[in-house]
Design an enzyme around this catalytic site. Structure first.
Site, PDB file in Angstrom:
ATOM      1  N   SER A   1       0.839   0.915  -2.853  1.00  0.00           N
ATOM      2  CA  SER A   1       1.558  -0.247  -3.392  1.00  0.00           C
ATOM      3  C   SER A   1       2.358   0.159  -4.617  1.00  0.00           C
ATOM      4  CB  SER A   1       0.572  -1.341  -3.790  1.00  0.00           C
ATOM      5  OG  SER A   1       1.242  -2.347  -4.525  1.00  0.00           O
TER       6      SER A   1
ATOM      7  N   TYR B   1      -6.730  -3.563  -8.570  1.00  0.00           N
ATOM      8  CA  TYR B   1      -5.917  -3.336  -7.367  1.00  0.00           C
ATOM      9  C   TYR B   1      -5.076  -2.061  -7.548  1.00  0.00           C
ATOM     10  CZ  TYR B   1      -2.313  -4.142  -3.804  1.00  0.00           C
ATOM     11  OH  TYR B   1      -1.444  -4.003  -2.747  1.00  0.00           O
TER      12      TYR B   1
HETATM   13  N1  LIG Z   1       2.501  -7.609   1.023  1.00  0.00           N
HETATM   14  C1  LIG Z   1       2.844  -6.916  -0.045  1.00  0.00           C
HETATM   15  O1  LIG Z   1       3.660  -7.374  -0.880  1.00  0.00           O
HETATM   16  C2  LIG Z   1       2.266  -5.550  -0.282  1.00  0.00           C
HETATM   17  C3  LIG Z   1       2.831  -4.778  -1.293  1.00  0.00           C
HETATM   18  C4  LIG Z   1       2.303  -3.518  -1.554  1.00  0.00           C
HETATM   19  C5  LIG Z   1       1.254  -3.038  -0.799  1.00  0.00           C
HETATM   20  N2  LIG Z   1       0.725  -3.813   0.200  1.00  0.00           N
HETATM   21  C6  LIG Z   1      -0.404  -3.241   0.944  1.00  0.00           C
HETATM   22  O2  LIG Z   1      -0.096  -3.275   2.312  1.00  0.00           O
HETATM   23  C7  LIG Z   1      -1.302  -3.350   3.072  1.00  0.00           C
HETATM   24  C8  LIG Z   1      -1.199  -4.465   4.093  1.00  0.00           C
HETATM   25  O3  LIG Z   1      -1.082  -5.690   3.384  1.00  0.00           O
HETATM   26  P1  LIG Z   1      -0.347  -6.982   3.949  1.00  0.00           P
HETATM   27  O4  LIG Z   1       0.645  -7.388   2.936  1.00  0.00           O
HETATM   28  O5  LIG Z   1       0.076  -6.775   5.350  1.00  0.00           O
HETATM   29  O6  LIG Z   1      -1.547  -8.023   3.828  1.00  0.00           O
HETATM   30  P2  LIG Z   1      -2.315  -8.925   4.879  1.00  0.00           P
HETATM   31  O7  LIG Z   1      -1.352  -9.607   5.784  1.00  0.00           O
HETATM   32  O8  LIG Z   1      -3.240  -9.759   4.064  1.00  0.00           O
HETATM   33  O9  LIG Z   1      -3.141  -7.850   5.729  1.00  0.00           O
HETATM   34  C9  LIG Z   1      -4.277  -7.211   5.246  1.00  0.00           C
HETATM   35  C10 LIG Z   1      -5.015  -6.626   6.421  1.00  0.00           C
HETATM   36  O10 LIG Z   1      -6.174  -5.934   5.935  1.00  0.00           O
HETATM   37  C11 LIG Z   1      -7.292  -6.350   6.697  1.00  0.00           C
HETATM   38  N3  LIG Z   1      -8.521  -6.287   5.917  1.00  0.00           N
HETATM   39  C12 LIG Z   1      -8.768  -6.810   4.688  1.00  0.00           C
HETATM   40  N4  LIG Z   1     -10.048  -6.596   4.335  1.00  0.00           N
HETATM   41  C13 LIG Z   1     -10.632  -5.923   5.362  1.00  0.00           C
HETATM   42  C14 LIG Z   1     -11.946  -5.437   5.603  1.00  0.00           C
HETATM   43  N5  LIG Z   1     -12.942  -5.568   4.706  1.00  0.00           N
HETATM   44  N6  LIG Z   1     -12.205  -4.795   6.771  1.00  0.00           N
HETATM   45  C15 LIG Z   1     -11.202  -4.651   7.690  1.00  0.00           C
HETATM   46  N7  LIG Z   1      -9.956  -5.081   7.518  1.00  0.00           N
HETATM   47  C16 LIG Z   1      -9.664  -5.718   6.366  1.00  0.00           C
HETATM   48  C17 LIG Z   1      -6.966  -7.785   7.082  1.00  0.00           C
HETATM   49  O11 LIG Z   1      -7.669  -8.143   8.261  1.00  0.00           O
HETATM   50  P3  LIG Z   1      -8.958  -9.107   8.375  1.00  0.00           P
HETATM   51  O12 LIG Z   1      -8.858 -10.098   7.258  1.00  0.00           O
HETATM   52  O13 LIG Z   1      -8.830  -9.682   9.732  1.00  0.00           O
HETATM   53  O14 LIG Z   1     -10.112  -8.170   8.244  1.00  0.00           O
HETATM   54  C18 LIG Z   1      -5.479  -7.675   7.386  1.00  0.00           C
HETATM   55  O15 LIG Z   1      -5.289  -7.238   8.701  1.00  0.00           O
HETATM   56  C19 LIG Z   1      -2.433  -3.568   2.051  1.00  0.00           C
HETATM   57  O16 LIG Z   1      -3.095  -2.358   1.824  1.00  0.00           O
HETATM   58  C20 LIG Z   1      -1.695  -4.024   0.801  1.00  0.00           C
HETATM   59  O17 LIG Z   1      -2.407  -3.703  -0.365  1.00  0.00           O
HETATM   60  C21 LIG Z   1       1.211  -5.052   0.463  1.00  0.00           C
END
Ligand SMILES: NC(=O)c1ccc[n+]([C@@H]2O[C@H](COP(=O)([O-])OP(=O)(O)OC[C@H]3O[C@@H](n4cnc5c(N)ncnc54)[C@H](OP(=O)(O)O)[C@@H]3O)[C@@H](O)[C@H]2O)c1
Length: 295
Positions: free
Chosen positions: A153, A166
């Protein structure tokens, strides 16, 4: 850029994608399947995975899901083991699962911080450690041994207020991935560090703070497409969106004028003095960091 001309074939590969039930992970699973990879999709919410796999199978009929909590070491290691048992190999590992933590530092307990590290960082270490041996054996047979993609991130580059834990989880991932570049030399295993800026996913629904970032957000598919390109072209580090003026200038300021960034961040989302007073009151009572009961 060295390595840009290399084209790694994705069709026919076996790819594990964590955090595939929504957002970046879901779109990455779809993008990889569209490119011809058989995808093993994982997350906790099984109904969502079942629905996703139906879509993946339009492109690659053997795609499947394994549901579970990636913050549990047994599950993380078993995910890789089961993939290799089922398909005989693991070519691509996308460590994408993650949870946000946008809370005053004083209100986060050590247990909560540890739980976050398990999901956001240790899961990536566990799956990577489990995947390296089978990937090494694949490499012995000639061709690419495998590719490990870690989704970090921009918060680890420029850390906003309330994002300390985080950012620490993602900073650990950055160091781990950069270490992989060096330590995996000669193994034919490639590592990619993906650094998303603000992306429009449900992760933002889990952040409850009016002072949190509310600017432009970019589609998850943009990150997914960059991941596929990075695997194909063996890129090392990709910030998404690429060449984005706010991200480029924030990175430059963080590198050369960190004090300016610190002041800017503090002005955007200042720490409420009431939090400090509450933390002092807890300290007087001999309590550790964490939330007051009923808060
Ligand atoms: N969106 C942004 O602005 C952004 C920016 C920088 C980095 N990121 C990173 O990108 C990645 C994906 O994020 P996203 O934005 O796509 O968020 P998201 O839509 O909330 O997706 C997060 C995913 O992680 C899974 N997850 C969370 N806790 C888990 C656990 N204990 N065991 C297994 N799976 C788990 C969730 O699935 P379940 O809840 O079904 O388990 C979901 O599929 C993350 O690492 C996030 O930190 C996102």
């Amino acid at each position: 850029m060295p390595g840009e001309s290399v084209a790694v074939e994705i069709a026919g590969k076996i790819a594990v994608v964590t955090g595939a039930s929504s957002g970046i992970g879901r779109d990455t699973a779809i993008a990889l399947a569209e490119a011809g990879a058989t995808v093993v999709a994982t997350a906790r919410r099984e109904p969502r995975l079942v629905e996703l796999v139906e879509e993946l199978r339009i492109h690659t009929p053997a795609s499947c899901h394994i549901a579970g909590d990636i913050g549990e070491r047994d599950f993380a290691e078993g995910l890789v083991r089961e993939t290799v048992e089922r398909f005989g190999r693991i070519d691509i590992l996308v460590n994408n699962a993650g949870v946000p933590k946008h809370e005053p530092l004083y209100e986060i307990s050590a247990d909560e911080a540890e739980a976050l590290m398990r999901v956001n960082f240790l899961s990536c270490l566990w799956t990577t450690f489990a995947a390296i041996p089978p990937m090494l054996l694949q490499g012995e047979q000639g061709g690419a041994a495998g590719c490990i993609v870690n989704v970090s991130s921009f918060a680890a580059t420029v850390t906003p207020t309330y994002e300390t834990v985080y950012a620490a989880s993602k900073g650990a991932m950055n160091g781990f991935t950069r270490g992989l570049w060096s330590d995996l030399a000669g193994s034919n295993i490639h590592a990619v560090l993906v650094i998303p800026g603000p992306i429009d996913t449900e992760i933002w629904d889990k952040v409850h703070d009016e002072g949190a970032y509310s600017g432009a957000k970019y589609p998850a598919r943009l990150v997914a497409d960059e991941i596929v390109t990075a695997i194909r072209k063996e890129r090392f580090e990709v910030t998404v969106p690429r060449r984005n003026p706010p991200l480029v200038s924030a990175r430059l300021f963080a590198t050369f004028f960190p004090a300016v960034i610190r002041k800017g961040v503090a002005r955007m989302n200042p720490v409420d003095p009431a939090q400090v007073r509450r933390a002092i009151a807890r300290a007087r009572e001999g309590l550790p960091l964490g939330k007051d009961r009923g808060a």
